[in-house]
Design an enzyme around this catalytic site. Structure first.
Site, PDB file in Angstrom:
ATOM      1  N   THR A 134      19.022 -29.270 -29.301  1.00 20.27           N
ATOM      2  CA  THR A 134      20.274 -28.755 -28.553  1.00 20.27           C
ATOM      3  C   THR A 134      19.801 -28.438 -26.969  1.00 20.27           C
ATOM      4  O   THR A 134      19.063 -27.676 -27.032  1.00 20.27           O
ATOM      5  CB  THR A 134      20.859 -27.530 -29.081  1.00 20.27           C
ATOM      6  N   LYS A 209      28.262 -29.350 -28.223  1.00 18.37           N
ATOM      7  CA  LYS A 209      27.419 -28.369 -28.910  1.00 18.37           C
ATOM      8  C   LYS A 209      27.253 -26.973 -28.345  1.00 18.37           C
ATOM      9  O   LYS A 209      27.318 -25.910 -28.930  1.00 18.37           O
ATOM     10  CB  LYS A 209      26.130 -29.204 -29.088  1.00 18.37           C
ATOM     11  N   LYS A 277      19.170 -18.939 -25.691  1.00 21.88           N
ATOM     12  CA  LYS A 277      19.396 -20.501 -25.126  1.00 21.88           C
ATOM     13  C   LYS A 277      20.634 -20.920 -24.750  1.00 21.88           C
ATOM     14  O   LYS A 277      20.971 -21.398 -23.982  1.00 21.88           O
ATOM     15  CB  LYS A 277      18.085 -21.253 -25.742  1.00 21.88           C
TER      16      LYS A 277
HETATM   17  N1  LIG Z   1      17.951 -23.383 -36.938  1.00 16.73           N
HETATM   18  C1  LIG Z   1      19.289 -23.754 -36.646  1.00 16.73           C
HETATM   19  O1  LIG Z   1      20.092 -23.126 -37.325  1.00 16.73           O
HETATM   20  C2  LIG Z   1      19.753 -24.847 -35.676  1.00 16.73           C
HETATM   21  C3  LIG Z   1      18.828 -25.285 -34.633  1.00 16.73           C
HETATM   22  N2  LIG Z   1      19.477 -25.974 -33.719  1.00 16.73           N
HETATM   23  C4  LIG Z   1      18.861 -26.579 -32.601  1.00 16.73           C
HETATM   24  O2  LIG Z   1      17.563 -27.314 -33.066  1.00 16.73           O
HETATM   25  C5  LIG Z   1      16.568 -27.390 -32.298  1.00 16.73           C
HETATM   26  C6  LIG Z   1      15.461 -26.892 -33.301  1.00 16.73           C
HETATM   27  O3  LIG Z   1      15.827 -25.914 -34.106  1.00 16.73           O
HETATM   28  P1  LIG Z   1      14.903 -25.146 -35.083  1.00 16.73           P
HETATM   29  O4  LIG Z   1      14.348 -26.272 -35.825  1.00 16.73           O
HETATM   30  O5  LIG Z   1      15.703 -24.003 -35.594  1.00 16.73           O
HETATM   31  O6  LIG Z   1      13.843 -24.687 -34.077  1.00 16.73           O
HETATM   32  P2  LIG Z   1      12.291 -24.194 -34.423  1.00 16.73           P
HETATM   33  O7  LIG Z   1      12.108 -23.338 -33.588  1.00 16.73           O
HETATM   34  O8  LIG Z   1      12.075 -23.917 -35.804  1.00 16.73           O
HETATM   35  O9  LIG Z   1      11.648 -25.477 -34.243  1.00 16.73           O
HETATM   36  C7  LIG Z   1      11.207 -26.040 -32.852  1.00 16.73           C
HETATM   37  C8  LIG Z   1      10.448 -27.332 -32.865  1.00 16.73           C
HETATM   38  O10 LIG Z   1      10.169 -27.581 -31.553  1.00 16.73           O
HETATM   39  C9  LIG Z   1       8.775 -27.915 -31.283  1.00 16.73           C
HETATM   40  N3  LIG Z   1       8.429 -27.528 -29.897  1.00 16.73           N
HETATM   41  C10 LIG Z   1       8.643 -26.192 -29.243  1.00 16.73           C
HETATM   42  N4  LIG Z   1       7.984 -26.533 -28.072  1.00 16.73           N
HETATM   43  C11 LIG Z   1       7.323 -27.759 -28.011  1.00 16.73           C
HETATM   44  C12 LIG Z   1       6.652 -28.028 -26.999  1.00 16.73           C
HETATM   45  N5  LIG Z   1       6.376 -27.467 -25.786  1.00 16.73           N
HETATM   46  N6  LIG Z   1       6.223 -29.406 -27.219  1.00 16.73           N
HETATM   47  C13 LIG Z   1       6.359 -29.837 -28.603  1.00 16.73           C
HETATM   48  N7  LIG Z   1       6.901 -29.676 -29.611  1.00 16.73           N
HETATM   49  C14 LIG Z   1       7.630 -28.295 -29.070  1.00 16.73           C
HETATM   50  C15 LIG Z   1       8.096 -26.774 -32.303  1.00 16.73           C
HETATM   51  O11 LIG Z   1       6.872 -27.251 -32.576  1.00 16.73           O
HETATM   52  P3  LIG Z   1       5.834 -26.279 -33.357  1.00 16.73           P
HETATM   53  O12 LIG Z   1       5.918 -26.341 -34.654  1.00 16.73           O
HETATM   54  O13 LIG Z   1       4.379 -26.789 -32.760  1.00 16.73           O
HETATM   55  O14 LIG Z   1       6.093 -24.974 -32.698  1.00 16.73           O
HETATM   56  C16 LIG Z   1       9.025 -27.238 -33.611  1.00 16.73           C
HETATM   57  O15 LIG Z   1       8.923 -28.411 -34.361  1.00 16.73           O
HETATM   58  C17 LIG Z   1      16.878 -26.480 -31.325  1.00 16.73           C
HETATM   59  O16 LIG Z   1      17.389 -26.909 -30.046  1.00 16.73           O
HETATM   60  C18 LIG Z   1      17.965 -25.564 -31.777  1.00 16.73           C
HETATM   61  O17 LIG Z   1      18.723 -24.890 -30.742  1.00 16.73           O
HETATM   62  C19 LIG Z   1      20.731 -26.677 -33.968  1.00 16.73           C
HETATM   63  C20 LIG Z   1      21.428 -26.456 -34.932  1.00 16.73           C
HETATM   64  C21 LIG Z   1      21.116 -25.218 -35.925  1.00 16.73           C
HETATM   65  O1  LIG Z   2      22.827 -24.365 -33.318  1.00 15.74           O
HETATM   66  C1  LIG Z   2      22.974 -23.819 -34.439  1.00 15.74           C
HETATM   67  C2  LIG Z   2      24.095 -23.773 -34.962  1.00 15.74           C
HETATM   68  C3  LIG Z   2      24.176 -22.951 -36.599  1.00 15.74           C
HETATM   69  C4  LIG Z   2      25.343 -23.296 -37.227  1.00 15.74           C
HETATM   70  O2  LIG Z   2      26.155 -23.926 -36.848  1.00 15.74           O
HETATM   71  O3  LIG Z   2      25.615 -22.507 -38.149  1.00 15.74           O
END
Ligand SMILES: NC(=O)C1=CN([C@@H]2O[C@H](COP(=O)(O)OP(=O)(O)OC[C@H]3O[C@@H](n4cnc5c(N)ncnc54)[C@H](OP(=O)(O)O)[C@@H]3O)[C@@H](O)[C@H]2O)C=CC1
Ligand SMILES: O=CCCC(=O)O
Length: 332
Positions: A134, A209, A277
């Site tokens: 996102t 989104k 964010k």
């Molecule tokens: N969780 C949710 O319900 C949802 C999340 N999203 C979106 O999806 C994305 C991921 O979310 P989510 O999986 O929950 O987040 P997490 O915080 O669990 O994972 C983030 C990922 O990004 C990596 N990362 C962060 N900073 C860096 C960097 N500087 N360089 C390289 N890798 C980096 C992390 O690596 P490391 O493991 O090394 O920290 C990890 O793999 C976000 O944009 C979020 O807004 C969308 C829908 C639903």
């Molecule tokens: O970006 C996060 C979305 C979470 C949801 O759709 O439930």
């Protein structure tokens, strides 16, 4: 969405995922055919809360998957399932036909795609990059520009749905960009999701989104206010959750998160820092078109307070704690 059945040209195994009956198949990785209608090797960058189950579902569907994550240990469960490992985004991209990225925020998405040893360095004509993080439209366009300057194709495809839908393969993809890449990866999106929208030019998926998550962030704050108010005036907040669940404002989110919010428990599905964010990015988006979004702006302030209380990595429902803190503050 295409059918609820994934077509398999070879071995067909019935597999129940969520409430849908699917057909999957096994395939040897030597011919790199996922058996879900996609030919080629699939890369996956970013194995956090969302990326890990998404990549895992691709592997379980028979895809030949190569993973990378900044913190290498998070690759281990995927390697146990049969994934391959490469030591940088560039190496993943150069060894795969299509590479997905699921990163935390605009900064990390841009760094992994365009930075040193980033995916763009491994891209070439015929390859595709699908960013499912996102981010805002400007970041997505920047990433798209870097990727397409190599002759590769770019698709943005942020997702609606959280940890459980990611595990169950029931995400909603909001895609935009190269339409032929969209069609090419559709079988992979259908492994990870229950529906997909193609929205045209790069930026439209990111923007869609942000609009959806802006609504969600404000709804959560309003719900939290209702739970706390009900308690203050002597009502059982659990009954409030039940009443809401039967009426016109019912949303799965309320029934899912309400009971644990009442117990002040916030097991992380969607980290609060990511919700803040998204509100920050939605506010910036609204600014570009002078659209007032005062409710979202107020909600954003509460998520910022919650972050300052050390709740950034808790579930975003922990925003309720910011309201408790505010009330305590105003009573002093
Ligand atoms: N969780 C949710 O319900 C949802 C999340 N999203 C979106 O999806 C994305 C991921 O979310 P989510 O999986 O929950 O987040 P997490 O915080 O669990 O994972 C983030 C990922 O990004 C990596 N990362 C962060 N900073 C860096 C960097 N500087 N360089 C390289 N890798 C980096 C992390 O690596 P490391 O493991 O090394 O920290 C990890 O793999 C976000 O944009 C979020 O807004 C969308 C829908 C639903
Ligand atoms: O970006 C996060 C979305 C979470 C949801 O759709 O439930």
């Amino acid at each position: 969405m295409a059918a609820a059945f994934l077509l398999c040209p070879r071995l067909a195994l019935p597999l129940r995922r969520g409430s849908r009956l699917l057909v999957s198949c096994s395939a040897s990785s030597s011919d790199a055919d996922a058996g879900v209608g996609f030919q080629g090797r699939v890369g996956f960058l970013g194995l956090g809360i969302m990326g890990a189950p998404m990549a895992s579902n691709l592997i379980k569907a028979g895809c030949d998957v190569t993973v990378w994550n900044r913190t290498k240990s998070k690759c281990d469960p995927l390697l146990s399932l049969g994934a391959k490992f490469e030591s940088s985004p560039a190496r993943v991209a150069s060894s795969c036909d299509v590479t997905f990225a699921m990163l935390a925020d605009p900064e990390s998405a841009a760094e992994v795609a365009c930075g040193a040893n980033g995916a763009a360095e491994g891209m070439a004509p015929g390859k595709g990059y699908v960013d499912v993080s996102t981010v805002d439209d400007l970041t997505s366009k920047l990433i798209g520009k870097h990727i397409t300057s190599t002759g590769a194709s770019f698709l943005e495809a942020p997702v609606s749905g959280s940890k459980k839908p990611a595990e169950d393969g029931l995400l909603i993809f909001l895609t935009a960009g190269d339409e032929s890449l969209y069609k090419r990866v559709a079988p992979l999106l259908d492994v990870m999701g229950k529906s997909r929208f193609y929205l045209g030019d790069v930026g439209n998926g990111a923007t869609m989104k942000l609009v959806v998550n802006m609504v969600m962030g404000s709804m959560m704050v309003s719900f939290a206010e209702g739970l706390l108010l009900s308690e203050k005036v002597g009502l059982d907040p659990n009954t409030v959750v039940e009443v809401i669940s039967q009426g016109a404002i019912n949303a799965p989110m309320f029934s899912l998160k309400g009971p644990s919010m009442v117990k002040a428990a916030y097991p992380t599905a969607f980290p609060l820092k990511h919700q803040q964010k998204d509100l920050r990015l939605a506010l910036a988006l609204a600014e570009t078109v002078s659209q007032p979004i005062p409710t979202a702006a107020a909600a954003n302030e509460l998520y910022k307070v919650a972050k300052s209380l050390g709740l950034a990595d808790q579930d975003f429902s922990a925003v309720i704690e910011a309201l408790k803190a505010k009330v305590q503050g105003s009573q002093q």
